[in-house]
Design an enzyme around this catalytic site. Structure first.
Site, PDB file in Angstrom:
ATOM      1  N   LYS A  17       0.821  -1.218   0.000  1.00  0.00           N
ATOM      2  CA  LYS A  17       0.000   0.000   0.000  1.00  0.00           C
ATOM      3  C   LYS A  17       0.860   1.275   0.000  1.00  0.00           C
ATOM      4  O   LYS A  17       2.049   1.227   0.295  1.00  0.00           O
ATOM      5  CB  LYS A  17      -0.944  -0.028   1.213  1.00  0.00           C
ATOM      6  CG  LYS A  17      -1.946  -1.207   1.180  1.00  0.00           C
ATOM      7  CD  LYS A  17      -2.950  -1.101   2.315  1.00  0.00           C
ATOM      8  CE  LYS A  17      -3.965  -2.254   2.258  1.00  0.00           C
ATOM      9  NZ  LYS A  17      -5.017  -2.119   3.299  1.00  0.00           N
ATOM     10  N   HIS A  61      -2.182  -5.357   1.482  1.00  0.00           N
ATOM     11  CA  HIS A  61      -3.482  -5.982   1.291  1.00  0.00           C
ATOM     12  C   HIS A  61      -3.262  -7.459   1.060  1.00  0.00           C
ATOM     13  O   HIS A  61      -2.282  -7.853   0.437  1.00  0.00           O
ATOM     14  CB  HIS A  61      -4.180  -5.379   0.061  1.00  0.00           C
ATOM     15  CG  HIS A  61      -5.351  -6.196  -0.417  1.00  0.00           C
ATOM     16  ND1 HIS A  61      -6.586  -6.102   0.160  1.00  0.00           N
ATOM     17  CD2 HIS A  61      -5.440  -7.154  -1.367  1.00  0.00           C
ATOM     18  CE1 HIS A  61      -7.412  -6.972  -0.451  1.00  0.00           C
ATOM     19  NE2 HIS A  61      -6.734  -7.610  -1.378  1.00  0.00           N
ATOM     20  N   ASN A  80      -2.119   0.304   6.694  1.00  0.00           N
ATOM     21  CA  ASN A  80      -1.601  -0.959   7.229  1.00  0.00           C
ATOM     22  C   ASN A  80      -0.725  -1.747   6.262  1.00  0.00           C
ATOM     23  O   ASN A  80      -0.675  -2.977   6.324  1.00  0.00           O
ATOM     24  CB  ASN A  80      -2.747  -1.802   7.815  1.00  0.00           C
ATOM     25  CG  ASN A  80      -3.805  -2.133   6.800  1.00  0.00           C
ATOM     26  OD1 ASN A  80      -3.652  -1.831   5.620  1.00  0.00           O
ATOM     27  ND2 ASN A  80      -4.869  -2.762   7.239  1.00  0.00           N
ATOM     28  N   TYR A 135     -12.374  -1.689  -3.758  1.00  0.00           N
ATOM     29  CA  TYR A 135     -12.887  -1.887  -2.394  1.00  0.00           C
ATOM     30  C   TYR A 135     -14.406  -1.711  -2.313  1.00  0.00           C
ATOM     31  O   TYR A 135     -14.936  -1.360  -1.263  1.00  0.00           O
ATOM     32  CB  TYR A 135     -12.184  -0.947  -1.424  1.00  0.00           C
ATOM     33  CG  TYR A 135     -10.805  -1.436  -0.986  1.00  0.00           C
ATOM     34  CD1 TYR A 135     -10.673  -2.553  -0.155  1.00  0.00           C
ATOM     35  CD2 TYR A 135      -9.644  -0.788  -1.380  1.00  0.00           C
ATOM     36  CE1 TYR A 135      -9.425  -3.001   0.266  1.00  0.00           C
ATOM     37  CE2 TYR A 135      -8.383  -1.233  -0.962  1.00  0.00           C
ATOM     38  CZ  TYR A 135      -8.285  -2.344  -0.132  1.00  0.00           C
ATOM     39  OH  TYR A 135      -7.053  -2.798   0.288  1.00  0.00           O
TER      40      TYR A 135
HETATM   41  P1  ATP Z   1      -7.211  -5.729   3.219  1.00  0.00           P
HETATM   42  O1  ATP Z   1      -8.518  -6.071   2.568  1.00  0.00           O
HETATM   43  O2  ATP Z   1      -6.645  -4.411   2.792  1.00  0.00           O
HETATM   44  O3  ATP Z   1      -6.208  -6.849   3.088  1.00  0.00           O
HETATM   45  P2  ATP Z   1      -8.252  -6.599   5.728  1.00  0.00           P
HETATM   46  O4  ATP Z   1      -8.863  -7.701   4.931  1.00  0.00           O
HETATM   47  O5  ATP Z   1      -7.347  -6.981   6.857  1.00  0.00           O
HETATM   48  O6  ATP Z   1      -7.450  -5.613   4.789  1.00  0.00           O
HETATM   49  P3  ATP Z   1     -10.800  -5.280   5.641  1.00  0.00           P
HETATM   50  O7  ATP Z   1     -11.824  -5.470   6.686  1.00  0.00           O
HETATM   51  O8  ATP Z   1     -10.957  -5.971   4.327  1.00  0.00           O
HETATM   52  O9  ATP Z   1      -9.381  -5.659   6.292  1.00  0.00           O
HETATM   53  O10 ATP Z   1     -10.641  -3.714   5.422  1.00  0.00           O
HETATM   54  C1  ATP Z   1     -10.014  -3.232   4.234  1.00  0.00           C
HETATM   55  C2  ATP Z   1      -9.115  -2.091   4.589  1.00  0.00           C
HETATM   56  O11 ATP Z   1      -9.899  -0.995   5.035  1.00  0.00           O
HETATM   57  C3  ATP Z   1      -8.146  -2.341   5.730  1.00  0.00           C
HETATM   58  O12 ATP Z   1      -6.959  -2.982   5.339  1.00  0.00           O
HETATM   59  C4  ATP Z   1      -7.849  -0.943   6.212  1.00  0.00           C
HETATM   60  O13 ATP Z   1      -6.891  -0.302   5.370  1.00  0.00           O
HETATM   61  C5  ATP Z   1      -9.193  -0.265   6.037  1.00  0.00           C
HETATM   62  N1  ATP Z   1      -9.960  -0.306   7.294  1.00  0.00           N
HETATM   63  C6  ATP Z   1     -10.579  -1.362   7.835  1.00  0.00           C
HETATM   64  N2  ATP Z   1     -11.171  -1.048   8.997  1.00  0.00           N
HETATM   65  C7  ATP Z   1     -10.906   0.261   9.197  1.00  0.00           C
HETATM   66  C8  ATP Z   1     -11.238   1.194  10.217  1.00  0.00           C
HETATM   67  N3  ATP Z   1     -11.960   0.833  11.280  1.00  0.00           N
HETATM   68  N4  ATP Z   1     -10.782   2.458  10.088  1.00  0.00           N
HETATM   69  C9  ATP Z   1     -10.039   2.836   9.025  1.00  0.00           C
HETATM   70  N5  ATP Z   1      -9.702   1.999   8.009  1.00  0.00           N
HETATM   71  C10 ATP Z   1     -10.118   0.730   8.110  1.00  0.00           C
HETATM   72 MG    MG Z   2      -9.988  -7.386   3.171  1.00  0.00          MG
END
Ligand code: ATP
Ligand code: MG
Length: 138
Positions: free
Chosen positions: A10, A116, A113, A50
């Site tokens: 990212k 992805h 974070n 997304y």
């Molecule tokens: P990714 O899909 O990016 O691998 P993930 O599967 O661990 O991450 P998801 O629940 O799919 O988490 O959320 C997608 C992304 O949205 C997260 O990686 C993060 O960057 C963002 N995100 C998720 N929850 C929050 C939150 N509470 N506040 C801000 N950003 C968030």
């Molecule tokens: Mg995810």
């Protein structure tokens, strides 16, 4: 079960100079790179990628962040790729990520974070096809 997953390094991790460190961890964990590119998402493209999170309160923040700088997108191959890669990256919130995971090392917040990782075989195929044609896979 498919042996493929999809990842992005990212914009925060790219800005912080961690492309090489993260690729090394991916390599050391036994993943083979099937496809890879350095690119940048428009706000619109980040919104499409997304789309499942459209109704979530963080959708605007997420799509703005994901289009805020360049990323590295890649398709990775390994037995049990989706689950093993989720283990390697750690919890969404780096404060809850296990020691030794990519997010524990390189993520700064739940929003920024570092990486992805696909959450299912089905989404790995959809996400890989979002970035790569058949001619770009080796
Ligand atoms: P990714 O899909 O990016 O691998 P993930 O599967 O661990 O991450 P998801 O629940 O799919 O988490 O959320 C997608 C992304 O949205 C997260 O990686 C993060 O960057 C963002 N995100 C998720 N929850 C929050 C939150 N509470 N506040 C801000 N950003 C968030
Ligand atoms: Mg995810």
């Amino acid at each position: 079960m498919s042996n493929l997953t999809f990842t992005m390094i990212k914009p925060d991790a790219v800005r912080n100079g961690n492309i090489g460190n993260i690729l090394q961890m991916i390599n050391n964990a036994g993943f083979r790179i099937v496809a890879m590119k350095y690119t940048r998402l428009s706000l619109d493209q980040a919104g499409k990628f997304y789309e499942v999170h459209k109704e979530r309160p963080f959708y605007g923040e997420l799509t703005e962040f994901m289009s805020s700088g360049s990323i590295v997108a890649a398709i990775l191959e390994k037995e049990n790729a989706v689950a093993d890669f989720r283990t390697l990256i750690g919890a969404t919130n780096p404060a809850q990520a296990e020691e030794g995971t990519i997010r524990k090392k390189y993520a700064t917040s739940i929003g920024e974070n570092a990486v992805h990782g696909s959450d299912s075989d089905e989404n790995a195929l959809i996400e890989g096809a979002f970035f790569f044609s058949g001619l770009e896979r080796f």
